[in-house]
Design an enzyme around this catalytic site. Structure first.
Site, PDB file in Angstrom:
ATOM      1  N   HIS A   1      -4.277   0.877   7.711  1.00  0.00           N
ATOM      2  CA  HIS A   1      -2.952   1.492   7.690  1.00  0.00           C
ATOM      3  C   HIS A   1      -2.904   2.642   6.681  1.00  0.00           C
ATOM      4  CE1 HIS A   1       1.606   0.990   8.009  1.00  0.00           C
ATOM      5  NE2 HIS A   1       1.465   1.816   6.989  1.00  0.00           N
ATOM      6  N   GLU A   2      -3.417   2.409   5.467  1.00  0.00           N
ATOM      7  CA  GLU A   2      -3.336   3.429   4.429  1.00  0.00           C
ATOM      8  C   GLU A   2      -4.293   4.588   4.696  1.00  0.00           C
ATOM      9  OE1 GLU A   2      -0.873   3.432   2.546  1.00  0.00           O
ATOM     10  OE2 GLU A   2      -0.306   1.383   3.069  1.00  0.00           O
TER      11      GLU A   2
ATOM     12  N   GLY B   1       0.835  -1.179   0.000  1.00  0.00           N
ATOM     13  CA  GLY B   1       0.000   0.000   0.000  1.00  0.00           C
ATOM     14  C   GLY B   1       0.877   1.239   0.000  1.00  0.00           C
TER      15      GLY B   1
ATOM     16  N   GLN C   1       2.802   9.949   1.460  1.00  0.00           N
ATOM     17  CA  GLN C   1       4.101   9.291   1.563  1.00  0.00           C
ATOM     18  C   GLN C   1       5.054   9.673   0.437  1.00  0.00           C
ATOM     19  OE1 GLN C   1       2.232   5.180   2.418  1.00  0.00           O
ATOM     20  NE2 GLN C   1       4.191   5.126   3.489  1.00  0.00           N
TER      21      GLN C   1
ATOM     22  N   CYS D   1       6.347   0.075   7.860  1.00  0.00           N
ATOM     23  CA  CYS D   1       5.865   1.214   7.075  1.00  0.00           C
ATOM     24  C   CYS D   1       7.003   1.727   6.211  1.00  0.00           C
ATOM     25  CB  CYS D   1       5.359   2.321   8.000  1.00  0.00           C
ATOM     26  SG  CYS D   1       4.743   3.782   7.125  1.00  0.00           S
ATOM     27  N   LEU D   2       6.705   2.005   4.957  1.00  0.00           N
ATOM     28  CA  LEU D   2       7.722   2.512   4.052  1.00  0.00           C
ATOM     29  C   LEU D   2       8.250   3.871   4.485  1.00  0.00           C
ATOM     30  CD1 LEU D   2       6.072   1.508   0.645  1.00  0.00           C
ATOM     31  CD2 LEU D   2       7.861   0.293   1.916  1.00  0.00           C
TER      32      LEU D   2
ATOM     33  N   HIS E   1      -2.823   6.938   7.169  1.00  0.00           N
ATOM     34  CA  HIS E   1      -1.855   7.868   6.575  1.00  0.00           C
ATOM     35  C   HIS E   1      -2.546   9.147   6.120  1.00  0.00           C
ATOM     36  CE1 HIS E   1       2.145   6.208   6.486  1.00  0.00           C
ATOM     37  NE2 HIS E   1       1.753   5.062   5.971  1.00  0.00           N
TER      38      HIS E   1
END
Length: 236
Positions: free
Chosen positions: A168-169, A68, A73, A126-127, A172
């Protein structure tokens, strides 16, 4: 609805990013854009530019790799995210985590609500927080409402790992990182994860590091999971 002058900076920012070619740079924790609520999408990007941006988000997600990616991000404060998970995991992991393949999806202006009271706790990564993972207790099932990239309504229930990705997304886009909801006693480097905590569930980590999991008693005197109701090998 924003005015043309309001929209211009976002469109210009996206054009600048796309001009770089290849995967987009992913911003890391500490960047203010990750801590602000993203602006609802209402046409700030023309259809052709939106399609190019979505394609770049997908490319970036694959290259990371992750399951995702949210627009903030890559430094764009718009309420847009993409998800996709081929779920290349062993059967025991699939069964424990409810991780099943998910097709590529674009989520525009998403929101979610819990379905039932069940919660599940697993390690997440997480990226935008590279190199670390921690256990997060999340709703086991959620109802997602959104639009896709063509403006069509999305109203769907997700369970297991797909529900975790959706939460999670969407978080963000609200300026929330997974660490805000994590059991911080579980925080582990990727090296520690590979060496110690690669099991399908985090029970051994909870026992060794001294934290509780939903529905299971922890060590006396240890705090329970913090927070309110990307992921090993699949950060987002």
């Amino acid at each position: 609805m924003g005015t043309p002058s309001d929209r211009a900076p976002l469109a210009e920012r996206v054009e600048e990013l796309l001009a770089l070619g290849g995967p987009l740079p992913i911003v890391a924790a500490g960047e203010p854009v990750l801590r602000r609520a993203a602006e609802p999408f209402d046409g700030q990007l023309a259809p052709a530019l939106l399609a190019r941006f979505v394609a770049a988000l997908r490319l970036t997600m694959h290259a990371a790799p992750g399951v995702g990616l949210a627009a903030p991000q890559v430094g764009v404060g718009l309420r847009i995210a993409v998800i996709e998970d081929p779920a290349p995991v062993p059967e025991e992991v699939r069964a424990a985590r409810g991780r099943v393949p998910q097709p590529f999806r674009v989520l525009v202006n998403p929101s979610y609500e819990p379905v039932g009271a069940a919660r599940a706790a697993f390690f997440e990564g997480c990226l935008s927080v590279p190199g670390w993972q921690a256990v997060v207790a999340r709703h086991a099932e959620v109802r997602l409402r959104a639009r896709d990239e063509h403006g069509r309504a999305v109203d769907e229930v997700f369970t297991g790992w797909p529900a975790r990705i959706v939460q999670h997304e969407t978080d963000h886009l609200d300026g929330t990182l997974y660490l805000d909801r994590a059991e911080l006693r579980s925080l582990a480097s990727n090296a520690s994860m590979a060496d110690l905590w690669s099991q399908p569930t985090p029970e051994r980590a909870a026992s060794a590091l001294g934290f509780e999991l939903p529905g299971r008693p922890g060590r006396p005197g240890r705090p329970g999971p913090s927070g309110s109701p990307g992921l090993p090998g699949s950060a987002s």
